[in-house]
Design an enzyme around this catalytic site. Structure first.
Site, mmCIF file in Angstrom:
data_model
loop_
_atom_site.group_PDB
_atom_site.id
_atom_site.type_symbol
_atom_site.label_atom_id
_atom_site.label_comp_id
_atom_site.label_asym_id
_atom_site.label_seq_id
_atom_site.Cartn_x
_atom_site.Cartn_y
_atom_site.Cartn_z
ATOM 1 N N GLY A 15 0.810 -1.204 0.000
ATOM 2 C CA GLY A 15 0.000 0.000 0.000
ATOM 3 C C GLY A 15 0.847 1.259 0.000
ATOM 4 O O GLY A 15 2.080 1.209 -0.069
ATOM 5 N N LEU A 44 -0.171 -2.862 9.091
ATOM 6 C CA LEU A 44 -0.757 -1.748 8.341
ATOM 7 C C LEU A 44 -1.923 -2.201 7.467
ATOM 8 O O LEU A 44 -2.519 -1.388 6.752
ATOM 9 C CB LEU A 44 0.300 -1.088 7.448
ATOM 10 C CG LEU A 44 1.218 -0.030 8.060
ATOM 11 C CD1 LEU A 44 2.029 -0.562 9.215
ATOM 12 C CD2 LEU A 44 2.138 0.559 6.996
ATOM 13 N N ASN A 57 -5.106 -12.258 14.428
ATOM 14 C CA ASN A 57 -4.125 -13.153 13.802
ATOM 15 C C ASN A 57 -2.698 -12.640 13.950
ATOM 16 O O ASN A 57 -1.767 -13.416 14.213
ATOM 17 C CB ASN A 57 -4.473 -13.354 12.323
ATOM 18 C CG ASN A 57 -5.703 -14.209 12.129
ATOM 19 O OD1 ASN A 57 -5.976 -15.105 12.929
ATOM 20 N ND2 ASN A 57 -6.465 -13.947 11.079
ATOM 21 N N TYR A 98 -14.687 1.217 9.472
ATOM 22 C CA TYR A 98 -13.279 1.598 9.638
ATOM 23 C C TYR A 98 -13.024 2.132 11.040
ATOM 24 O O TYR A 98 -12.132 1.654 11.759
ATOM 25 C CB TYR A 98 -12.915 2.647 8.593
ATOM 26 C CG TYR A 98 -11.449 3.026 8.583
ATOM 27 C CD1 TYR A 98 -10.477 2.125 8.163
ATOM 28 C CD2 TYR A 98 -11.036 4.295 8.973
ATOM 29 C CE1 TYR A 98 -9.136 2.476 8.136
ATOM 30 C CE2 TYR A 98 -9.702 4.653 8.949
ATOM 31 C CZ TYR A 98 -8.752 3.745 8.535
ATOM 32 O OH TYR A 98 -7.421 4.091 8.516
ATOM 33 N N THR A 142 -2.107 11.628 6.067
ATOM 34 C CA THR A 142 -0.753 11.520 5.520
ATOM 35 C C THR A 142 -0.847 11.497 3.994
ATOM 36 O O THR A 142 -1.788 10.941 3.433
ATOM 37 C CB THR A 142 -0.069 10.243 6.039
ATOM 38 O OG1 THR A 142 -0.093 10.262 7.470
ATOM 39 C CG2 THR A 142 1.375 10.162 5.575
ATOM 40 N N HIS A 174 -2.939 6.334 -4.008
ATOM 41 C CA HIS A 174 -3.778 5.864 -5.114
ATOM 42 C C HIS A 174 -4.494 7.068 -5.723
ATOM 43 O O HIS A 174 -5.080 7.875 -4.995
ATOM 44 C CB HIS A 174 -4.791 4.844 -4.594
ATOM 45 C CG HIS A 174 -5.437 4.025 -5.665
ATOM 46 N ND1 HIS A 174 -6.343 4.564 -6.559
ATOM 47 C CD2 HIS A 174 -5.316 2.717 -6.000
ATOM 48 C CE1 HIS A 174 -6.749 3.630 -7.388
ATOM 49 N NE2 HIS A 174 -6.143 2.498 -7.078
#
Length: 317
Positions: free
Chosen positions: A16, A77, A103, A149, A179, A185
């Site tokens: 990412g 992340l 996990n 989110y 940031t 993207h």
């Protein structure tokens, strides 16, 4: 018996925007880096320049499923961070934050690795105090369109601190404020990339609301410096810790700066404000400064110049 003395570091969401910059930085610091990504919002283009490095490894994997590897440190992340991406599949977004945290914490517990959680200023919701300090509990709509989110990240923080208290896992929790920088993207719906792409394309710049809502913009290199300092901090420093640039700008100011810097003739167009969009967002970074001696160095115009240059080249491809 280990032959290499290189630190083995895993970065989930490593393809990412933030993850690719972190992988690059860790490689440059002499680490053996394992990049984990399912490419939901990340892209191979972000890490293509690292693939030939013998100390970089890529695994296509979804963190909602367990992963069995041997590492010394984990940067978690993994999670789409822009509203367009995380609202496309809100159930999966929540799973990524919650199951992913379980996990990765389970892995950290098993191999006794330090683990850093990339949390977010969104845990503060539409804040009622300004600027936001780490002891503020937030003002979040738990059933709104952004909750997948916001609440996913809040639950992840809960899990991190419970693993710390119950299983003595060494945790680091960083709350990231807006940031920006190269490798964002172009269609992620975030304000900096949106405005730059619209300005360079000669399109109208879309501002939601009256443009008086504020944001604080941190250049990616400064944030990665903060990550590295946080991971290297004493065991007692768990966070949560705010990381962002406290310089505050209105959305309208940002649009005008980008138009001027890009030489665009774009006009401003105002649209209705989306549900639960925060009116103010500014980090109090006193704790980061006192604990880590961290403070952003890159001014907005400096960072925007590099970001505009990146998108100018990107749009020519």
């Amino acid at each position: 018996m280990r032959i290499s003395n290189r630190k083995r570091v895993m970065v989930t969401g490593g393809a990412g925007f933030l993850g690719s910059h972190l992988c690059e930085r860790l490689i440059n610091e002499g680490c053996d880096v394992l990049c984990v990504d399912n490419f939901y919002s990340g892209t191979k283009d972000n890490i293509a320049h690292l693939v030939s490095n013998p100390y970089f490894e890529m695994i296509r994997h979804d963190v909602t499923f367990p992963l069995y590897v041997e590492v010394d440190e984990i940067y978690n992340l993994a999670c789409p961070a822009s509203p367009i991406h995380y609202q496309r599949d809100p159930v999966q977004t929540t799973k990524t934050s919650v199951h992913g945290a379980i996990n990765m914490l389970g892995l950290a517990k098993r191999v006794k690795a330090k683990i850093l959680q990339a949390s977010t200023s969104e845990v503060y919701g539409d804040p009622e105090i300004h600027p936001q300090t780490e002891d503020y509990w937030g003002h979040v709509n738990p059933i709104g369109i952004r909750a997948c989110y916001d609440e996913g990240k809040r639950c992840a923080e809960t899990l991190f601190f419970d693993y710390y208290r119950q299983h003595n896992v060494e945790i680091k929790v960083v709350r990231i404020f807006n940031t920006y920088g190269p490798r964002m993207h172009p269609n992620d719906g975030r304000v900096v990339s949106n405005f730059i792409v619209q300005a360079l394309s000669g399109k109208d710049i879309t501002i939601y609301g009256g443009g008086t809502q504020t944001r604080s913009f941190c250049y990616v290199d400064d944030l990665i410096d903060g990550f590295i300092k946080m991971m290297g901090s004493n065991e007692e420093v768990t966070g949560p810790i705010n990381m962002g640039n406290p310089a505050e700008f209105t959305i309208k100011q940002l649009a005008e700066i980008i138009i001027e810097m890009s030489g665009s003739k774009s006009k401003l167009v105002f649209m209705p404000l989306p549900q639960d969009d925060p009116k103010q967002r500014q980090p109090d970074i006193t704790y980061a400064n006192q604990t880590l001696s961290w403070i952003p160095q890159v001014k907005l115009e400096q960072g925007l110049a590099k970001t505009i240059d990146y998108f100018r080249k990107f749009l020519l491809l």
